[in-house]
Design an enzyme around this catalytic site. Structure first.
Site, PDB file in Angstrom:
ATOM      1  N   SER A   1     -13.780 -19.648 -58.878  1.00 40.85           N
ATOM      2  CA  SER A   1     -14.605 -20.496 -59.783  1.00 40.85           C
ATOM      3  C   SER A   1     -15.889 -20.830 -59.235  1.00 40.85           C
ATOM      4  CB  SER A   1     -13.878 -21.819 -59.904  1.00 40.85           C
ATOM      5  OG  SER A   1     -12.680 -21.517 -60.850  1.00 40.85           O
TER       6      SER A   1
ATOM      7  N   LYS B   1     -19.057 -20.248 -61.229  1.00 40.58           N
ATOM      8  CA  LYS B   1     -19.394 -21.183 -62.346  1.00 40.58           C
ATOM      9  C   LYS B   1     -20.609 -21.645 -62.222  1.00 40.58           C
ATOM     10  CE  LYS B   1     -14.837 -22.732 -64.163  1.00 40.58           C
ATOM     11  NZ  LYS B   1     -13.791 -21.799 -63.629  1.00 40.58           N
TER      12      LYS B   1
ATOM     13  N   SER C   1     -13.495 -27.668 -63.129  1.00 43.52           N
ATOM     14  CA  SER C   1     -13.438 -26.168 -63.099  1.00 43.52           C
ATOM     15  C   SER C   1     -12.522 -25.543 -64.549  1.00 43.52           C
ATOM     16  CB  SER C   1     -12.828 -25.799 -62.012  1.00 43.52           C
ATOM     17  OG  SER C   1     -12.902 -24.500 -61.711  1.00 43.52           O
TER      18      SER C   1
END
Length: 376
Positions: free
Chosen positions: A84, A87, A139
């Protein structure tokens, strides 16, 4: 004498040369990006300086956000699954493009994304601003896909992310998903994550999202509170943000930045098998202690000049159908479509010249045949 085609060749060359700027790439760097020492796979520390605290991370970078100096590193250009932490690239690529007040209706595909989620519904109750908060605080993989839909679709978004990575010179990074969910061919490095974090911290909107500890989030009947997964926002002095990640294949990854006495230190780690929060705190402490007191082992390079970005006026209620053209993804270059267009124009010019030449030959042959027939 036959008709010469030199003018046609010259015209074709002019067409291709006219597309030169679109195809131009920065000159290839000699050695690893950021300095020769960053080619190392082991611990990279300035001479005569005490090594940073130990960490189980396979790769890490400690850097000064203001100067771009890399203070210490370990296997900084090693390519790993980012989980993640990718991101951060999604946010950096899409914040300039999407109006944060636009309403978005997530599709069922977005709502049903696997892994971490904020809990979206298919109702048009979310603003882009809400989705960025869900992306960076909780997230949310569902929020990542909903933002991709608002940006015109998955293919468009991956093209934007990879284009942004190229602009930042994050050449170890290939985005295959907007969420960071594992996918073959997807990669990043501790060095690239530091580049992305540094660029993000210079963007006020990005910095606002990653610094939020909590926020209210829309629900079909009211609101509920969401909290940031970055534990250091509550426990480390001067912590700014940024993003943590984990999957079973990528293991633990983290991008963090903290500010003290007006100076910001960035720490990135990848492939950590365990609890890394205390280790990151110690790496940040080391960075603040060494800043300006040791010779850097490398540098975070500056981004290439940005291209103008036009914000979208409205977000689609339902994700658009995939475009017929292939997406710009792993390994594709930002100027590829322009290059193809230039070559198509050149081919058209050459084809037209060929027909012109053919017609001239036919007329000349006809005249010669007529004169010959008159002599018979």
């Amino acid at each position: 004498m036959g008709t010469k085609l030199v003018p046609v060749a010259a015209l074709l060359a002019a067409v291709v040369l006219a597309a030169g700027p679109a195809l131009a790439e920065p000159p290839a760097a000699e050695g690893p990006l950021g300095g020769d020492r960053l080619a190392g796979r082991g611990l990279i520390v300035p001479k005569g300086v005490k090594a940073p605290p130990k960490t189980k991370a396979t790769s890490f970078v400690i850097a000064d956000a203001e100067t771009g100096q890399v203070l210490a590193a370990k296997n900084p250009h090693g390519r790993y699954l980012p989980a993640s932490t990718l991101k951060t690239l999604t946010a950096l690529a899409l914040i300039p493009k999407l109006d944060r007040n636009l309403k978005v209706k997530p599709s069922r595909t977005a709502v049903n994304q696997e892994g971490s989620a904020v809990g979206l519904s298919t109702k048009p109750i979310y603003k882009v601003d809400d989705l960025f908060k869900a992306l960076m605080l909780t997230s949310g993989n569902d929020a990542a896909m909903a933002l991709a839909e608002a940006n015109g679709g998955l293919s468009t978004t991956l093209a934007d992310m990879n284009s942004e990575a190229k602009r930042l010179q994050a050449n170890d990074t290939v985005a295959k998903t907007p969420s960071g969910l594992d996918k073959p061919g997807q990669s990043s490095s501790a060095y690239d994550l530091a580049l992305i974090a540094r660029a993000g911290l210079a963007n006020p909107e990005f910095r606002r999202y990653v610094s939020l500890k909590t926020s209210r989030f829309p629900a079909p009947k009211g609101y509920y509170e969401i909290g940031n997964h970055n534990k250091l926002l509550w426990r480390y002095k001067g912590m700014v943000g940024v993003k943590n990640g984990w999957t079973s294949k990528a293991l633990g990854s983290f991008v963090g930045a903290a500010t003290r006495d007006g100076h910001t230190i960035i720490v990135t780690i990848m492939r950590h098998d365990g609890y890394f929060w205390e280790e990151v705190e110690h790496l940040l402490d080391w960075g603040f202690a060494m800043r300006g007191k040791s010779t850097p082992v490398g540098t975070l390079v500056d981004p290439l000049p940005a291209q103008p970005v036009t914000k979208q006026v409205q977000a689609p209620a339902v994700p658009a159908a995939p475009a017929a053209a292939p997406a710009q993804g792993a390994g594709s270059e930002p100027g590829t479509s322009r290059a193809i267009g230039a070559l198509a124009i050149g081919a058209g010019v050459l084809g037209g010249a060929g027909w012109l030449f053919y017609g001239m030959r036919r007329r000349r042959t006809a005249r010669e045949s007529s004169r010959t027939a008159g002599r018979r």
